[in-house]
Design an enzyme around this catalytic site. Structure first.
Site, PDB file in Angstrom:
ATOM      1  N   THR A   1      -6.198  11.262  65.777  1.00  0.00           N
ATOM      2  CA  THR A   1      -5.431  10.353  64.918  1.00  0.00           C
ATOM      3  C   THR A   1      -4.140   9.927  65.610  1.00  0.00           C
ATOM      4  O   THR A   1      -3.706  10.507  66.619  1.00  0.00           O
ATOM      5  CB  THR A   1      -5.106  10.986  63.556  1.00  0.00           C
ATOM      6  OG1 THR A   1      -4.293  12.134  63.779  1.00  0.00           O
ATOM      7  CG2 THR A   1      -6.363  11.371  62.810  1.00  0.00           C
TER       8      THR A   1
ATOM      9  N   PHE B   1      -6.196  15.983  64.920  1.00  0.00           N
ATOM     10  CA  PHE B   1      -4.906  15.286  64.890  1.00  0.00           C
ATOM     11  C   PHE B   1      -3.978  15.886  65.945  1.00  0.00           C
ATOM     12  O   PHE B   1      -4.158  17.048  66.345  1.00  0.00           O
ATOM     13  CB  PHE B   1      -4.284  15.334  63.483  1.00  0.00           C
ATOM     14  CG  PHE B   1      -4.004  16.731  62.962  1.00  0.00           C
ATOM     15  CD1 PHE B   1      -2.831  17.397  63.281  1.00  0.00           C
ATOM     16  CD2 PHE B   1      -4.934  17.380  62.151  1.00  0.00           C
ATOM     17  CE1 PHE B   1      -2.577  18.681  62.807  1.00  0.00           C
ATOM     18  CE2 PHE B   1      -4.690  18.672  61.673  1.00  0.00           C
ATOM     19  CZ  PHE B   1      -3.511  19.312  62.003  1.00  0.00           C
TER      20      PHE B   1
ATOM     21  N   PRO C   1      -1.144  17.910  67.274  1.00  0.00           N
ATOM     22  CA  PRO C   1      -0.255  18.918  66.684  1.00  0.00           C
ATOM     23  C   PRO C   1       1.210  18.577  66.942  1.00  0.00           C
ATOM     24  O   PRO C   1       1.538  17.935  67.946  1.00  0.00           O
ATOM     25  CB  PRO C   1      -0.641  20.202  67.417  1.00  0.00           C
ATOM     26  CG  PRO C   1      -1.936  19.928  68.077  1.00  0.00           C
ATOM     27  CD  PRO C   1      -1.988  18.465  68.333  1.00  0.00           C
TER      28      PRO C   1
ATOM     29  N   HIS D   1      -7.271   6.758  67.732  1.00  0.00           N
ATOM     30  CA  HIS D   1      -6.951   5.905  66.586  1.00  0.00           C
ATOM     31  C   HIS D   1      -5.713   5.111  67.007  1.00  0.00           C
ATOM     32  O   HIS D   1      -4.896   5.589  67.796  1.00  0.00           O
ATOM     33  CB  HIS D   1      -6.611   6.738  65.349  1.00  0.00           C
ATOM     34  CG  HIS D   1      -7.735   7.611  64.872  1.00  0.00           C
ATOM     35  ND1 HIS D   1      -7.829   8.055  63.576  1.00  0.00           N
ATOM     36  CD2 HIS D   1      -8.820   8.124  65.517  1.00  0.00           C
ATOM     37  CE1 HIS D   1      -8.914   8.790  63.425  1.00  0.00           C
ATOM     38  NE2 HIS D   1      -9.528   8.869  64.602  1.00  0.00           N
TER      39      HIS D   1
ATOM     40  N   GLU E   1     -13.080  14.747  64.177  1.00  0.00           N
ATOM     41  CA  GLU E   1     -11.742  14.136  64.227  1.00  0.00           C
ATOM     42  C   GLU E   1     -10.695  15.242  64.241  1.00  0.00           C
ATOM     43  O   GLU E   1     -10.786  16.191  63.474  1.00  0.00           O
ATOM     44  CB  GLU E   1     -11.560  13.249  62.991  1.00  0.00           C
ATOM     45  CG  GLU E   1     -10.216  12.555  62.933  1.00  0.00           C
ATOM     46  CD  GLU E   1     -10.167  11.509  61.828  1.00  0.00           C
ATOM     47  OE1 GLU E   1     -11.148  10.735  61.676  1.00  0.00           O
ATOM     48  OE2 GLU E   1      -9.180  11.476  61.098  1.00  0.00           O
TER      49      GLU E   1
HETATM   50  P1  FAD Z   1      -6.988  -3.134  56.634  1.00  0.00           P
HETATM   51  O1  FAD Z   1      -8.430  -3.307  56.909  1.00  0.00           O
HETATM   52  O2  FAD Z   1      -6.030  -4.002  57.339  1.00  0.00           O
HETATM   53  O3  FAD Z   1      -6.809  -3.243  55.071  1.00  0.00           O
HETATM   54  C1  FAD Z   1      -5.599  -2.881  54.419  1.00  0.00           C
HETATM   55  C2  FAD Z   1      -5.540  -3.559  53.057  1.00  0.00           C
HETATM   56  O4  FAD Z   1      -5.261  -4.940  53.230  1.00  0.00           O
HETATM   57  C3  FAD Z   1      -6.846  -3.503  52.270  1.00  0.00           C
HETATM   58  O5  FAD Z   1      -6.528  -3.378  50.915  1.00  0.00           O
HETATM   59  C4  FAD Z   1      -7.514  -4.839  52.539  1.00  0.00           C
HETATM   60  O6  FAD Z   1      -8.360  -5.246  51.469  1.00  0.00           O
HETATM   61  C5  FAD Z   1      -6.315  -5.751  52.687  1.00  0.00           C
HETATM   62  N1  FAD Z   1      -6.522  -6.814  53.670  1.00  0.00           N
HETATM   63  C6  FAD Z   1      -7.117  -6.712  54.882  1.00  0.00           C
HETATM   64  N2  FAD Z   1      -7.071  -7.894  55.528  1.00  0.00           N
HETATM   65  C7  FAD Z   1      -6.420  -8.755  54.715  1.00  0.00           C
HETATM   66  C8  FAD Z   1      -6.029 -10.120  54.832  1.00  0.00           C
HETATM   67  N3  FAD Z   1      -6.335 -10.841  55.918  1.00  0.00           N
HETATM   68  N4  FAD Z   1      -5.345 -10.671  53.781  1.00  0.00           N
HETATM   69  C9  FAD Z   1      -5.053  -9.954  52.674  1.00  0.00           C
HETATM   70  N5  FAD Z   1      -5.389  -8.657  52.532  1.00  0.00           N
HETATM   71  C10 FAD Z   1      -6.064  -8.062  53.530  1.00  0.00           C
HETATM   72  N6  FAD Z   1      -3.946   5.954  59.305  1.00  0.00           N
HETATM   73  C11 FAD Z   1      -3.023   6.253  60.249  1.00  0.00           C
HETATM   74  O7  FAD Z   1      -1.847   5.908  60.073  1.00  0.00           O
HETATM   75  N7  FAD Z   1      -3.354   6.941  61.392  1.00  0.00           N
HETATM   76  C12 FAD Z   1      -4.634   7.327  61.631  1.00  0.00           C
HETATM   77  O8  FAD Z   1      -4.931   7.912  62.661  1.00  0.00           O
HETATM   78  C13 FAD Z   1      -5.644   7.042  60.652  1.00  0.00           C
HETATM   79  N8  FAD Z   1      -6.928   7.400  60.833  1.00  0.00           N
HETATM   80  C14 FAD Z   1      -7.893   7.003  59.942  1.00  0.00           C
HETATM   81  C15 FAD Z   1      -9.245   7.321  60.187  1.00  0.00           C
HETATM   82  C16 FAD Z   1     -10.248   6.878  59.331  1.00  0.00           C
HETATM   83  C17 FAD Z   1     -11.685   7.214  59.641  1.00  0.00           C
HETATM   84  C18 FAD Z   1      -9.904   6.109  58.183  1.00  0.00           C
HETATM   85  C19 FAD Z   1     -10.982   5.621  57.248  1.00  0.00           C
HETATM   86  C20 FAD Z   1      -8.580   5.835  57.898  1.00  0.00           C
HETATM   87  C21 FAD Z   1      -7.555   6.276  58.773  1.00  0.00           C
HETATM   88  N9  FAD Z   1      -6.204   5.989  58.552  1.00  0.00           N
HETATM   89  C22 FAD Z   1      -5.254   6.322  59.481  1.00  0.00           C
HETATM   90  C23 FAD Z   1      -5.800   5.373  57.287  1.00  0.00           C
HETATM   91  C24 FAD Z   1      -5.698   3.863  57.354  1.00  0.00           C
HETATM   92  O9  FAD Z   1      -4.721   3.480  58.295  1.00  0.00           O
HETATM   93  C25 FAD Z   1      -5.310   3.426  55.947  1.00  0.00           C
HETATM   94  O10 FAD Z   1      -6.406   3.533  55.078  1.00  0.00           O
HETATM   95  C26 FAD Z   1      -4.636   2.084  55.836  1.00  0.00           C
HETATM   96  O11 FAD Z   1      -3.979   2.028  54.573  1.00  0.00           O
HETATM   97  C27 FAD Z   1      -5.579   0.894  55.917  1.00  0.00           C
HETATM   98  O12 FAD Z   1      -6.076   0.726  57.170  1.00  0.00           O
HETATM   99  P2  FAD Z   1      -7.257  -0.332  57.427  1.00  0.00           P
HETATM  100  O13 FAD Z   1      -7.450  -0.389  58.879  1.00  0.00           O
HETATM  101  O14 FAD Z   1      -8.413  -0.027  56.559  1.00  0.00           O
HETATM  102  O15 FAD Z   1      -6.507  -1.656  56.888  1.00  0.00           O
END
Ligand code: FAD
Length: 309
Positions: free
Chosen positions: A50, A18, A20, A79, A16
């Site tokens: 990302t 990001f 720059p 992403h 992965e």
């Molecule tokens: P979701 O799956 O939508 O979950 C978010 C929260 O809401 C969780 O607490 C979940 O339990 C809750 N939830 C989900 N669905 C519901 C529902 N229907 N009702 C009520 N609650 C619900 N972030 C960036 O901004 N840019 C990136 O490029 C980036 N890359 C990443 C790469 C990886 C491999 C990972 C693991 C994370 C990355 N992130 C990135 C971070 C990610 O965006 C954050 O962790 C974000 O806070 C949650 O994203 P998610 O897709 O897991 O959210």
């Protein structure tokens, strides 16, 4: 072949990076003999890039992915987040990726920018984004989603988080990339729990190389609230820089040597993690390269990750 199809036959291995912020950073990543070219020498199946929260850096995100696509040495995976995007924005931006030949996406809610309480977009959760992508683009994208072995920091319970992960599968996701997790007992518990919940999607394990004390503490605490096992805490204590590892001018006379020693101990600790993950039912190792290649090259070489292929 799509990444999900490769996972049906063997484990994958990926990096992965990001986008720059500066031209100098872009040259270092994408220029001749740059980081991407160094990463290709390790033959990753895919390289993901990302997507800046709130849509910042999107231009450079596409530039990086275009370069990976043009080089043809690894599948480019973008992403993408719900942050600040209307449905029209999402339709247009995803069509643009397809027009550039980028058909692999990690569908995320996105990290909420400081002070925000929601996505300020039409979609609020990754589940909705996966559903929307399938509705609008059918099977044109291979869709990865995030999974949190310790439970996402905002989840109301681990069980609720797992049920939302199941919804991502039901809505059409193809594989999971797991969030940073150093607590192997918790990882194994989560893997059993998601399988018991009917989630059969392959799990690609996201691994952040441990290289600095300040970076490790920040990664653990700033967004994710990760458990740090005793062994990792002991390494941090052993090489602690006084007064603290964030101080730009520490009075610790051994600061430079401690940084170097922690770096080596951290990489070896990361290799130990890779070993433990590989002994689980996983589908791949996804290393956060952080736009550098030396550390991940050390991990790849000394862990034998390439033997997975
Ligand atoms: P979701 O799956 O939508 O979950 C978010 C929260 O809401 C969780 O607490 C979940 O339990 C809750 N939830 C989900 N669905 C519901 C529902 N229907 N009702 C009520 N609650 C619900 N972030 C960036 O901004 N840019 C990136 O490029 C980036 N890359 C990443 C790469 C990886 C491999 C990972 C693991 C994370 C990355 N992130 C990135 C971070 C990610 O965006 C954050 O962790 C974000 O806070 C949650 O994203 P998610 O897709 O897991 O959210």
């Amino acid at each position: 072949m799509s990444v999900a199809d490769i996972m049906k036959t063997r484990n994958t291995f990926s990096f992965e990076v990001f986008p720059p912020k500066t031209d100098v950073g872009m040259e270092k990543l994408c220029g001749e003999g740059g980081v991407l070219e160094q990463l290709y020498t390790m033959h990753p199946d895919y390289i993901s890039c990302t997507y800046g929260a709130g849509g910042s850096n999107v231009g450079k995100n596409l530039e990086v992915l275009d370069k990976i696509k043009a080089d043809g040495k690894a599948t480019p995976v973008t992403h993408f987040t719900c942050i600040g995007n209307t449905k029209d924005d999402i339709r247009e931006k995803l069509q643009n990726y397809l027009d550039h030949g980028i058909n692999h996406i990690l569908a995320l809610r996105g990290d909420l920018p400081f002070g925000w309480t929601g996505t300020n977009g039409d979609l609020h959760y990754a589940t909705e984004l996966v559903k929307f992508i399938r509705q609008e683009f059918d099977d044109q994208f291979t869709i990865a989603v995030a999974g949190s072995p310790e439970g996402h920091i905002q989840c109301r319970s681990l069980e609720a988080d797992i049920s939302f992960l199941k919804q991502k599968q039901d809505n059409g996701a193809n594989y999971i990339i797991s969030q940073l997790c150093w607590d192997m007992d918790q990882f194994r518990y989560w893997l059993d729990a998601i399988r018991a919940a009917g989630i059969w999607l392959p799990v690609d394990v996201g691994i952040m190389p441990i290289t600095t004390i300040s970076g490790t503490l920040t990664n653990a605490l700033s967004r994710n609230a990760c458990v740090m096992p005793r062994e990792l805490c002991e390494i941090i204590s052993k090489y602690w820089i006084f007064p603290n590892p964030y101080d730009p001018a520490p009075y610790d006379a051994d600061a430079e040597k401690k940084k170097e020693d922690f770096h080596k101990a951290g990489l070896d600790y990361t290799i130990g993690l890779v070993d433990q993950y590989r002994a689980c039912d996983i589908a791949g190792i996804h290393l956060y390269a952080l736009n550098k290649y030396e550390d991940v090259a050390y991990i790849v070489k000394n862990s034998g990750i390439v033997d997975l292929i």
